[in-house]
Design an enzyme around this catalytic site. Structure first.
Site, PDB file in Angstrom:
ATOM      1  N   ASP A  13      -2.376  26.504  29.822  1.00 22.93           N
ATOM      2  CA  ASP A  13      -3.775  26.910  29.756  1.00 22.93           C
ATOM      3  C   ASP A  13      -4.061  28.204  30.526  1.00 22.93           C
ATOM      4  O   ASP A  13      -5.150  28.391  31.066  1.00 22.93           O
ATOM      5  CB  ASP A  13      -4.695  25.777  30.265  1.00 22.93           C
ATOM      6  CG  ASP A  13      -4.432  24.477  29.526  1.00 22.93           C
ATOM      7  OD1 ASP A  13      -4.195  24.546  28.311  1.00 22.93           O
ATOM      8  OD2 ASP A  13      -4.454  23.409  30.166  1.00 22.93           O
ATOM      9  N   GLY A  15      -4.183  31.067  29.162  1.00 19.27           N
ATOM     10  CA  GLY A  15      -4.857  32.030  28.274  1.00 19.27           C
ATOM     11  C   GLY A  15      -3.855  32.677  27.324  1.00 19.27           C
ATOM     12  O   GLY A  15      -4.032  33.824  26.905  1.00 19.27           O
ATOM     13  N   LYS A  16      -2.812  31.925  26.971  1.00 18.32           N
ATOM     14  CA  LYS A  16      -1.790  32.448  26.042  1.00 18.32           C
ATOM     15  C   LYS A  16      -2.408  32.759  24.680  1.00 18.32           C
ATOM     16  O   LYS A  16      -2.033  33.707  24.018  1.00 18.32           O
ATOM     17  CB  LYS A  16      -0.659  31.414  25.862  1.00 18.32           C
ATOM     18  CG  LYS A  16       0.086  31.092  27.136  1.00 18.32           C
ATOM     19  CD  LYS A  16       1.132  30.017  26.911  1.00 18.32           C
ATOM     20  CE  LYS A  16       0.547  28.636  26.621  1.00 18.32           C
ATOM     21  NZ  LYS A  16      -0.180  28.019  27.735  1.00 18.32           N
ATOM     22  N   ASN A  38       0.089  19.065  21.240  1.00 15.03           N
ATOM     23  CA  ASN A  38      -0.267  18.895  22.659  1.00 15.03           C
ATOM     24  C   ASN A  38      -0.908  20.181  23.177  1.00 15.03           C
ATOM     25  O   ASN A  38      -1.663  20.162  24.143  1.00 15.03           O
ATOM     26  CB  ASN A  38       0.957  18.515  23.508  1.00 15.03           C
ATOM     27  CG  ASN A  38       2.187  19.381  23.250  1.00 15.03           C
ATOM     28  OD1 ASN A  38       2.251  20.128  22.279  1.00 15.03           O
ATOM     29  ND2 ASN A  38       3.178  19.249  24.104  1.00 15.03           N
ATOM     30  N   ALA A  39      -0.588  21.305  22.542  1.00 17.46           N
ATOM     31  CA  ALA A  39      -1.156  22.587  22.960  1.00 17.46           C
ATOM     32  C   ALA A  39      -2.616  22.696  22.536  1.00 17.46           C
ATOM     33  O   ALA A  39      -3.028  22.100  21.541  1.00 17.46           O
ATOM     34  CB  ALA A  39      -0.361  23.735  22.326  1.00 17.46           C
ATOM     35  N   GLY A  40      -3.369  23.456  23.289  1.00 17.94           N
ATOM     36  CA  GLY A  40      -4.750  23.760  22.913  1.00 17.94           C
ATOM     37  C   GLY A  40      -5.059  25.168  23.360  1.00 17.94           C
ATOM     38  O   GLY A  40      -5.012  25.471  24.547  1.00 17.94           O
ATOM     39  N   HIS A  41      -5.294  26.047  22.404  1.00 20.79           N
ATOM     40  CA  HIS A  41      -5.565  27.447  22.730  1.00 20.79           C
ATOM     41  C   HIS A  41      -6.966  27.809  22.250  1.00 20.79           C
ATOM     42  O   HIS A  41      -7.305  27.574  21.092  1.00 20.79           O
ATOM     43  CB  HIS A  41      -4.576  28.370  22.025  1.00 20.79           C
ATOM     44  CG  HIS A  41      -3.145  27.980  22.225  1.00 20.79           C
ATOM     45  ND1 HIS A  41      -2.558  27.932  23.469  1.00 20.79           N
ATOM     46  CD2 HIS A  41      -2.187  27.610  21.349  1.00 20.79           C
ATOM     47  CE1 HIS A  41      -1.296  27.558  23.338  1.00 20.79           C
ATOM     48  NE2 HIS A  41      -1.050  27.346  22.064  1.00 20.79           N
ATOM     49  N   GLN A 223       2.522  25.245  26.024  1.00 24.14           N
ATOM     50  CA  GLN A 223       2.796  24.758  27.374  1.00 24.14           C
ATOM     51  C   GLN A 223       3.233  25.909  28.291  1.00 24.14           C
ATOM     52  O   GLN A 223       2.770  27.002  28.100  1.00 24.14           O
ATOM     53  CB  GLN A 223       3.830  23.615  27.371  1.00 24.14           C
ATOM     54  CG  GLN A 223       3.339  22.349  26.685  1.00 24.14           C
ATOM     55  CD  GLN A 223       3.343  22.459  25.172  1.00 24.14           C
ATOM     56  OE1 GLN A 223       4.359  22.791  24.580  1.00 24.14           O
ATOM     57  NE2 GLN A 223       2.224  22.192  24.553  1.00 24.14           N
ATOM     58  N   VAL A 298      -8.609  21.692  26.099  1.00 21.46           N
ATOM     59  CA  VAL A 298      -8.976  21.976  24.709  1.00 21.46           C
ATOM     60  C   VAL A 298      -8.519  20.833  23.799  1.00 21.46           C
ATOM     61  O   VAL A 298      -9.113  20.554  22.774  1.00 21.46           O
ATOM     62  CB  VAL A 298      -8.299  23.300  24.236  1.00 21.46           C
ATOM     63  CG1 VAL A 298      -8.726  23.672  22.822  1.00 21.46           C
ATOM     64  CG2 VAL A 298      -8.592  24.439  25.192  1.00 21.46           C
TER      65      VAL A 298
END
Ligand code: GDP
Ligand code: IMO
Ligand code: MG
Length: 428
Positions: A13, A15-16, A38-41, A223, A298
């Site tokens: 998290d 800010g990728k 699992n990611a949230g951008h 991640q 997210v």
């Protein structure tokens, strides 16, 4: 500068999504190489806000070919939910390519993720419950289901039956749950197979040919370094290689093809889920960072744990990823603080550690040694060149750069695409 890897330098998290989106406008391909939903951008473009999970953030730039590489684990239902939501907002997703070698998150792996966590009780990892860990475990155990299996129902049935043989024993006898049938699993997996088929290809070949042709390829990690299964705070990690090496294994390009490795790092630190976090703030200051930085997940909506910038972690990320540049994000969140502490080393049972302790228990006992920096009160969200920043903010960035060992090439001063100070062009 055709091949650029973007990774998280902390616990995720950072800010990728914003960083990749910014590169996306100049890239030809954006490749997601690890992790899954699992990611949230979050990407903010003007008044529009997008939450992406499985799709590479580059998908928001017209002209980019987004690629889901072999290292990703795909929940096919979630993939099409995300695709449909973007189509409904007018985003062109027609170029999306998906690796035939990527593994699928079968419904039993979502179940196993949740029941395993419950079973672990106080020893739980705090996973996102999306079936990520069990799916990677199947991949390594050689009982995984891959995208290409969807196109031969006979093979798919055999593989699902093989996997369920063991899993049903576990579900029924250990976890006291009902057995899952082959039919229901196959039906679920095949639901979107025909929609997926035209996107499926040998993505390694596509990416390598693109590089041969001098195209710009951005590899986007989910991640982060400290959640990497090898280099993170094991066992409180995700189950993939989120570090730069994962870009090669997770997409089928060799290390000699990578030109630049960019680490995204927040001006403070956050973590979601369980596990050690030396600079964590459990007081009002932690709450200030959470509220001001909007630090809520997210994907799961969980509150993120917040703490000060940890230069030991940043240096470690520089080393294990071979970073060429940092993208520093969320500097604006620190505005108004009279002083800003930065962790420069750890005290572990009376011994100073300037580098990440090699032993897990030492890291669990690590107490930060802080250096304090003067804060600033001026609004910095409109700053577009380094000299626009107040002197104390400049000094903070330069100090982080010195301590972290890699140049800070870009500085985020707000969530919007434009709210960025570029010191060195990442694609130059
Ligand atoms: P990712 O998982 O690394 O892509 O990061 P997330 O999207 O989960 O979390 C980063 C959050 O910070 C998002 O809500 C972004 O919109 C926001 N963000 C990114 N860069 C900046 C910045 O420089 N300043 C501020 N205030 N917010 C930022
Ligand atoms: P992005 O890409 C932050 C954390 C979970 C949990 C651990 C294992 O948005 O930075 P998993 O479901 O992967 O088995 O959970 O990893 N985690 C993340 N934390 N950002 C993420 O992704 C994460 N993906 C997984 O909270 O502690
Ligand atoms: Mg995120």
């Amino acid at each position: 500068m055709p091949a650029v890897v973007v990774i998280g330098a902390q616990w995720g998290d950072e800010g990728k999504g914003k960083a990749t989106d910014q590169l996306g406008s100049r890239a030809d391909y954006v490749v997601k190489f690890n992790g899954g939903n699992n990611a949230g951008h979050t990407v903010v473009i003007g008044t529009e806000k997008y939450a992406l999970h499985l799709l590479p953030s580059g998908i928001l730039s017209p002209g980019v070919t987004p690629v889901i590489g072999n290292g990703v684990v795909i929940d096919i239902e979630v993939l099409f939910q995300e695709i449909d939501a973007l189509i409904a907002r007018g985003v062109d997703v027609s170029r999306l390519l998906v690796s035939s070698d990527a593994h699928l998150i079968a419904p039993y792996n979502r179940t196993l993720d949740k029941v395993t966590e419950r079973f672990l009780g106080s020893r739980k990892i705090g996973t996102t419950g999306r079936g990520i860990g069990p799916t990677y475990a199947d991949k390594i155990s050689r009982v995984g289901i891959r995208v290409q299996d969807l196109f031969d129902e006979n093979i798919l049935r055999q593989k699902v039956a093989g996997a369920l043989d063991q899993k049903n024993q576990l579900l029924v006898k250990v976890f006291n749950r009902r057995a899952i049938t082959v039919d229901e699993t196959v039906e679920n997996l095949l639901m979107f197979a025909e929609r997926l088929r035209p996107m499926v290809t040998d993505t390694s070949l596509v990416i390598n040919r693109a590089l041969d042709d001098g195209k710009i390829v951005v590899f986007e990690a989910g991640q982060a370094t400290m959640l990497d299964v090898d280099h993170g705070t094991y066992p409180f990690v995700t189950s993939s290689n989120a570090t730069a090496g994962g870009a090669c294994t997770g997409s089928g390009v060799g290390p000699t093809r990578i030109d630049r490795v960019v680490g995204v790092v927040k001006a403070y630190a956050t973590r979601v889920g369980e596990g050690p976090f030396p600079t964590e703030l459990l007081d009002d200051m932690g709450e200030f960072l959470r509220v001001t930085g909007g630090e809520y997940g997210v994907t799961t909506g969980r509150s993120r744990r917040c703490g000060w910038y940890d230069a030991v972690v940043a240096r470690y990320a520089g080393r294990v990823n071979g970073l060429t540049d940092f993208v520093l994000t969320k500097l604006d969140v620190l505005t108004g603080l009279p002083t800003i502490p930065v962790c420069v080393a750890y005290d572990v049972d009376g011994v100073r550690h300037d580098e990440m302790p090699a032993d897990q228990s030492d890291f669990h006992h690590a107490t930060p040694i802080y250096e304090e920096f003067d804060g600033w009160t001026e609004d910095i969200t409109g700053a577009r060149v380094f000299e626009d920043l107040p002197l104390n903010a400049q000094n903070y960035v330069l100090a982080l750069e010195k301590m972290s060992g890699t140049r800070m090439s870009s500085i985020g001063v707000g969530p919007d695409r434009e709210a960025t100070i570029v010191r060195h062009d990442l694609l130059d």
